[in-house]
Enzyme design. Structure first.
Site, PDB file in Angstrom:
ATOM      1  N   LYS A  59     -14.527  -5.102   7.059  1.00 25.17           N
ATOM      2  CA  LYS A  59     -14.843  -5.650   5.684  1.00 25.17           C
ATOM      3  C   LYS A  59     -14.009  -6.609   5.438  1.00 25.17           C
ATOM      4  O   LYS A  59     -14.259  -7.649   4.512  1.00 25.17           O
ATOM      5  CB  LYS A  59     -14.918  -4.624   4.508  1.00 25.17           C
ATOM      6  CG  LYS A  59     -13.387  -3.806   4.374  1.00 25.17           C
ATOM      7  CD  LYS A  59     -12.504  -4.563   3.432  1.00 25.17           C
ATOM      8  CE  LYS A  59     -11.237  -3.813   3.627  1.00 25.17           C
ATOM      9  NZ  LYS A  59     -10.336  -4.423   2.723  1.00 25.17           N
ATOM     10  N   SER A 113      -7.806  -9.430  -3.370  1.00 21.88           N
ATOM     11  CA  SER A 113      -7.738  -9.342  -2.062  1.00 21.88           C
ATOM     12  C   SER A 113      -7.139 -10.496  -1.300  1.00 21.88           C
ATOM     13  O   SER A 113      -7.415 -11.656  -1.352  1.00 21.88           O
ATOM     14  CB  SER A 113      -9.176  -9.302  -1.368  1.00 21.88           C
ATOM     15  OG  SER A 113      -9.249  -9.503   0.069  1.00 21.88           O
ATOM     16  N   ARG A 114      -6.217 -10.179  -0.175  1.00 25.10           N
ATOM     17  CA  ARG A 114      -5.353 -11.322   0.502  1.00 25.10           C
ATOM     18  C   ARG A 114      -6.279 -11.739   1.558  1.00 25.10           C
ATOM     19  O   ARG A 114      -6.260 -12.948   1.597  1.00 25.10           O
ATOM     20  CB  ARG A 114      -4.148 -10.633   1.070  1.00 25.10           C
ATOM     21  CG  ARG A 114      -3.334 -10.048  -0.013  1.00 25.10           C
ATOM     22  CD  ARG A 114      -2.304  -8.908   0.562  1.00 25.10           C
ATOM     23  NE  ARG A 114      -3.017  -7.896   1.266  1.00 25.10           N
ATOM     24  CZ  ARG A 114      -2.298  -6.797   1.564  1.00 25.10           C
ATOM     25  NH1 ARG A 114      -1.011  -6.543   1.521  1.00 25.10           N
ATOM     26  NH2 ARG A 114      -3.098  -5.974   2.150  1.00 25.10           N
ATOM     27  N   TRP A 132       0.758  -1.054  -0.032  1.00 26.64           N
ATOM     28  CA  TRP A 132       0.091  -0.021  -0.011  1.00 26.64           C
ATOM     29  C   TRP A 132       1.084   1.168  -0.062  1.00 26.64           C
ATOM     30  O   TRP A 132       0.362   2.241  -0.749  1.00 26.64           O
ATOM     31  CB  TRP A 132      -0.968  -0.162   1.090  1.00 26.64           C
ATOM     32  CG  TRP A 132      -2.061   0.972   1.221  1.00 26.64           C
ATOM     33  CD1 TRP A 132      -2.926   1.584   2.361  1.00 26.64           C
ATOM     34  CD2 TRP A 132      -2.874   1.613  -0.106  1.00 26.64           C
ATOM     35  NE1 TRP A 132      -3.618   2.363   1.747  1.00 26.64           N
ATOM     36  CE2 TRP A 132      -3.863   2.132   0.410  1.00 26.64           C
ATOM     37  CE3 TRP A 132      -2.776   1.184  -1.288  1.00 26.64           C
ATOM     38  CZ2 TRP A 132      -4.923   3.141  -0.190  1.00 26.64           C
ATOM     39  CZ3 TRP A 132      -3.578   1.950  -2.268  1.00 26.64           C
ATOM     40  CH2 TRP A 132      -4.635   2.833  -1.869  1.00 26.64           C
ATOM     41  N   LYS A 189      -5.889  -0.668   7.916  1.00 23.58           N
ATOM     42  CA  LYS A 189      -7.482  -1.253   8.108  1.00 23.58           C
ATOM     43  C   LYS A 189      -7.227  -2.438   9.010  1.00 23.58           C
ATOM     44  O   LYS A 189      -7.024  -3.462   8.796  1.00 23.58           O
ATOM     45  CB  LYS A 189      -7.920  -1.601   6.630  1.00 23.58           C
ATOM     46  CG  LYS A 189      -8.000  -0.442   5.634  1.00 23.58           C
ATOM     47  CD  LYS A 189      -8.662  -0.899   4.403  1.00 23.58           C
ATOM     48  CE  LYS A 189      -8.999   0.006   3.264  1.00 23.58           C
ATOM     49  NZ  LYS A 189      -9.250  -0.300   1.980  1.00 23.58           N
ATOM     50  N   THR A 204     -13.367  -5.828  -1.893  1.00 20.82           N
ATOM     51  CA  THR A 204     -12.543  -6.789  -1.236  1.00 20.82           C
ATOM     52  C   THR A 204     -13.099  -8.257  -1.326  1.00 20.82           C
ATOM     53  O   THR A 204     -12.256  -9.309  -1.289  1.00 20.82           O
ATOM     54  CB  THR A 204     -12.167  -6.304   0.195  1.00 20.82           C
ATOM     55  OG1 THR A 204     -12.136  -4.969   0.113  1.00 20.82           O
ATOM     56  CG2 THR A 204     -11.229  -6.999   0.871  1.00 20.82           C
TER      57      THR A 204
HETATM   58  N1  LIG Z   1      -2.629  -3.381  -0.202  1.00 20.43           N
HETATM   59  C1  LIG Z   1      -3.831  -3.094  -0.354  1.00 20.43           C
HETATM   60  O1  LIG Z   1      -4.521  -3.125  -1.403  1.00 20.43           O
HETATM   61  C2  LIG Z   1      -4.324  -2.042   0.757  1.00 20.43           C
HETATM   62  C3  LIG Z   1      -3.822  -2.066   2.080  1.00 20.43           C
HETATM   63  N2  LIG Z   1      -4.255  -1.374   2.995  1.00 20.43           N
HETATM   64  C4  LIG Z   1      -3.987  -1.598   4.452  1.00 20.43           C
HETATM   65  O2  LIG Z   1      -2.601  -0.924   4.671  1.00 20.43           O
HETATM   66  C5  LIG Z   1      -1.931  -1.713   5.735  1.00 20.43           C
HETATM   67  C6  LIG Z   1      -0.459  -2.246   5.005  1.00 20.43           C
HETATM   68  O3  LIG Z   1      -0.881  -3.092   3.899  1.00 20.43           O
HETATM   69  P1  LIG Z   1       0.140  -3.380   2.890  1.00 20.43           P
HETATM   70  O4  LIG Z   1       0.984  -2.320   2.533  1.00 20.43           O
HETATM   71  O5  LIG Z   1      -0.536  -3.917   1.834  1.00 20.43           O
HETATM   72  O6  LIG Z   1       0.958  -4.691   3.525  1.00 20.43           O
HETATM   73  P2  LIG Z   1       2.334  -5.411   3.043  1.00 20.43           P
HETATM   74  O7  LIG Z   1       2.146  -6.655   3.724  1.00 20.43           O
HETATM   75  O8  LIG Z   1       2.427  -5.402   1.754  1.00 20.43           O
HETATM   76  O9  LIG Z   1       3.287  -4.550   4.104  1.00 20.43           O
HETATM   77  C7  LIG Z   1       3.140  -4.547   5.451  1.00 20.43           C
HETATM   78  C8  LIG Z   1       3.580  -3.102   5.972  1.00 20.43           C
HETATM   79  O10 LIG Z   1       3.462  -3.019   7.406  1.00 20.43           O
HETATM   80  C9  LIG Z   1       4.707  -2.311   7.870  1.00 20.43           C
HETATM   81  N3  LIG Z   1       5.241  -2.924   9.411  1.00 20.43           N
HETATM   82  C10 LIG Z   1       5.647  -2.181  10.066  1.00 20.43           C
HETATM   83  N4  LIG Z   1       5.671  -2.705  10.933  1.00 20.43           N
HETATM   84  C11 LIG Z   1       5.342  -4.050  10.976  1.00 20.43           C
HETATM   85  C12 LIG Z   1       5.443  -5.145  11.811  1.00 20.43           C
HETATM   86  N5  LIG Z   1       5.690  -5.101  12.922  1.00 20.43           N
HETATM   87  N6  LIG Z   1       4.704  -6.331  11.395  1.00 20.43           N
HETATM   88  C13 LIG Z   1       4.689  -6.382  10.066  1.00 20.43           C
HETATM   89  N7  LIG Z   1       4.468  -5.201   9.284  1.00 20.43           N
HETATM   90  C14 LIG Z   1       5.088  -3.977   9.727  1.00 20.43           C
HETATM   91  C15 LIG Z   1       5.617  -2.650   6.800  1.00 20.43           C
HETATM   92  O11 LIG Z   1       6.709  -1.726   6.777  1.00 20.43           O
HETATM   93  P3  LIG Z   1       7.954  -1.964   6.232  1.00 20.43           P
HETATM   94  O12 LIG Z   1       7.879  -1.091   4.756  1.00 20.43           O
HETATM   95  O13 LIG Z   1       8.864  -1.118   7.382  1.00 20.43           O
HETATM   96  O14 LIG Z   1       8.425  -3.484   5.927  1.00 20.43           O
HETATM   97  C16 LIG Z   1       4.958  -2.522   5.451  1.00 20.43           C
HETATM   98  O15 LIG Z   1       4.849  -1.061   5.136  1.00 20.43           O
HETATM   99  C17 LIG Z   1      -2.885  -2.713   6.037  1.00 20.43           C
HETATM  100  O16 LIG Z   1      -3.429  -2.454   7.327  1.00 20.43           O
HETATM  101  C18 LIG Z   1      -3.532  -2.876   4.929  1.00 20.43           C
HETATM  102  O17 LIG Z   1      -5.092  -3.490   5.436  1.00 20.43           O
HETATM  103  C19 LIG Z   1      -5.302  -0.271   2.723  1.00 20.43           C
HETATM  104  C20 LIG Z   1      -5.741  -0.155   1.469  1.00 20.43           C
HETATM  105  C21 LIG Z   1      -5.272  -0.903   0.406  1.00 20.43           C
HETATM  106  O1  LIG Z   2      -8.038  -3.027   1.821  1.00 18.62           O
HETATM  107  C1  LIG Z   2      -7.803  -3.368   0.570  1.00 18.62           C
HETATM  108  C2  LIG Z   2      -8.750  -3.052  -0.817  1.00 18.62           C
HETATM  109  O2  LIG Z   2      -9.393  -1.898  -0.170  1.00 18.62           O
HETATM  110  C3  LIG Z   2      -6.795  -4.666   0.513  1.00 18.62           C
HETATM  111  O3  LIG Z   2      -7.372  -5.719   0.656  1.00 18.62           O
HETATM  112  P1  LIG Z   2      -6.784  -6.973   1.256  1.00 18.62           P
HETATM  113  O4  LIG Z   2      -5.872  -6.710   2.657  1.00 18.62           O
HETATM  114  O5  LIG Z   2      -7.660  -8.133   1.711  1.00 18.62           O
HETATM  115  O6  LIG Z   2      -5.833  -7.404   0.082  1.00 18.62           O
END
Ligand SMILES: NC(=O)C1=CN([C@@H]2O[C@H](COP(=O)(O)OP(=O)(O)OC[C@H]3O[C@@H](n4cnc5c(N)ncnc54)[C@H](OP(=O)(O)O)[C@@H]3O)[C@@H](O)[C@H]2O)C=CC1
Ligand SMILES: O=C(CO)COP(=O)(O)O
Length: 311
Positions: A168, A231-232, A17, A84, A225
């Site tokens: 969600k 979606s994961r 994200w 989220k 989602t």
């Molecule tokens: N992917 C998507 O489509 C979307 C995701 N989100 C939300 O965004 C958030 C991040 O998701 P996403 O980037 O996809 O996840 P990823 O698994 O791709 O990346 C994990 C993220 O969490 C960070 N992080 C920091 N500390 C921790 C820890 N202790 N354990 C695990 N991770 C850590 C990582 O930081 P670092 O860079 O330091 O590794 C990295 O930015 C979630 O809450 C997700 O629900 C919201 C909208 C869309």
């Molecule tokens: O929040 C998301 C889309 O809006 C990403 O969903 P997932 O974390 O399930 O991939």
């Protein structure tokens, strides 16, 4: 914030994200300095030089990063939270977690909506909501951060927006289970409809507004989602239906899956407040190994009959 259109953004987290938001916003002329745990300790000047801090870390990342930042946060720099979930230890939303570590005057905003990162990275269009109690700030950032592929709306219901975006994920796990068991379109639609009602119980119970439930962060994100293999959380549900253990399902996905911990947190909130959250409860039974996916579905079908208005 001045009148310049290009913002200096400090981005916390370079996961899927964070990388996606960085690509979108740098493409719009904003200057992004990102930080990941892999870079080592947070550089002291990162926040000091920023006009906006964007947190795109998983729920697990908020507490350790918040502790690291406590005492270093410039008073008036807003935080835009993009995570989220509901934290299992504190039963708190992302901004409630952040607030514990930030000076009280730091304005908080939430970004949420149907925003599967993979689609946005491909340049496909999406809409989302920027939510804050600070309407002036939300409107200013809406103008600056909206772009050709991410159209931003505003609302003033951060609690409702966060609860909708968190819950969600649980419903996406349930939908993945339903589809993985090949239960059909009727079952998925019934589940999501009742799931939306269940999200509404938590959302309104924690002080959010009903209109948010039917907005981008609620119904919008649920539709995206809980129906997409991008979606994961949905894929996690598919794996559970195949008979994988939750740990193995997460391992195969190899990235953040917020639904399982949020399901447990929702059940914790339900116990605290006396709410009925049957879908969350059945997802937790499957996660704990106390029900097979098919048994969880059967338990939902065999509940006492009731009015549609009751969860
Ligand atoms: N992917 C998507 O489509 C979307 C995701 N989100 C939300 O965004 C958030 C991040 O998701 P996403 O980037 O996809 O996840 P990823 O698994 O791709 O990346 C994990 C993220 O969490 C960070 N992080 C920091 N500390 C921790 C820890 N202790 N354990 C695990 N991770 C850590 C990582 O930081 P670092 O860079 O330091 O590794 C990295 O930015 C979630 O809450 C997700 O629900 C919201 C909208 C869309
Ligand atoms: O929040 C998301 C889309 O809006 C990403 O969903 P997932 O974390 O399930 O991939």
């Amino acid at each position: 914030m001045g009148l310049r259109l290009g913002l200096r953004i400090a981005l916390l987290g370079r996961g899927a994200w964070g990388e996606t938001l960085a690509a979108l916003w740098s493409g719009q002329g904003h200057s992004i300095r990102s930080w990941s745990r892999r870079d080592g300790p947070l550089p002291p000047d990162l926040l000091a030089e920023a006009e906006l801090v964007v947190a795109a870390v998983s729920m697990a990342g908020i507490e350790p990063i918040g502790l690291q930042l406590a005492g270093h946060w410039p008073d008036a720099i807003p935080l835009l939270s993009c995570s989220k979930g509901i934290d299992l230890d504190r039963l708190a939303t992302p901004t409630q977690l952040w607030r514990r570590h930030l000076p009280p005057q730091v304005p908080l905003l939430v970004l949420s909506g149907p925003n599967l990162a993979t689609e946005l990275r491909r340049g496909l269009p999406a809409a989302s909501v920027l939510s804050s109690d600070r309407a002036d700030l939300a409107a200013d950032l809406q103008l600056r951060l909206s772009g050709p592929s991410l159209r931003l709306y505003t609302n003033d219901d951060p609690v409702g927006t966060e609860v909708a975006g968190a819950l969600k994920n649980v419903m996406a796990v349930a939908a993945g289970i339903s589809d993985g068991l090949s239960l059909g379109a009727n079952a998925r639609a019934s589940l999501l409809c009742r799931g939306l009602a269940e999200i509404g119980v938590v959302l309104e119970g924690l002080g959010g507004r009903c209109s948010t439930l039917y907005g981008l962060a609620g119904l919008g994100d649920l539709l995206a989602t809980a129906t997409s293999e991008l979606s994961r959380n949905y894929r996690f549900g598919l794996f559970l239906a195949e008979g994988l253990e939750p740990a193995e399902a997460e391992r195969r996905i190899g990235a953040t899956v917020e639904g399982p911990r949020t399901a447990r947190a929702a059940v914790g909130l339900a116990q605290r407040h006396g709410w009925s959250l049957p879908i969350c409860a059945q997802v937790v039974r499957v996660l704990q190994g106390s029900a097979l996916p098919r048994e969880a579905v059967q338990a939902l079908m065999e509940r006492d009959l009731r009015s549609e208005r009751q969860p």
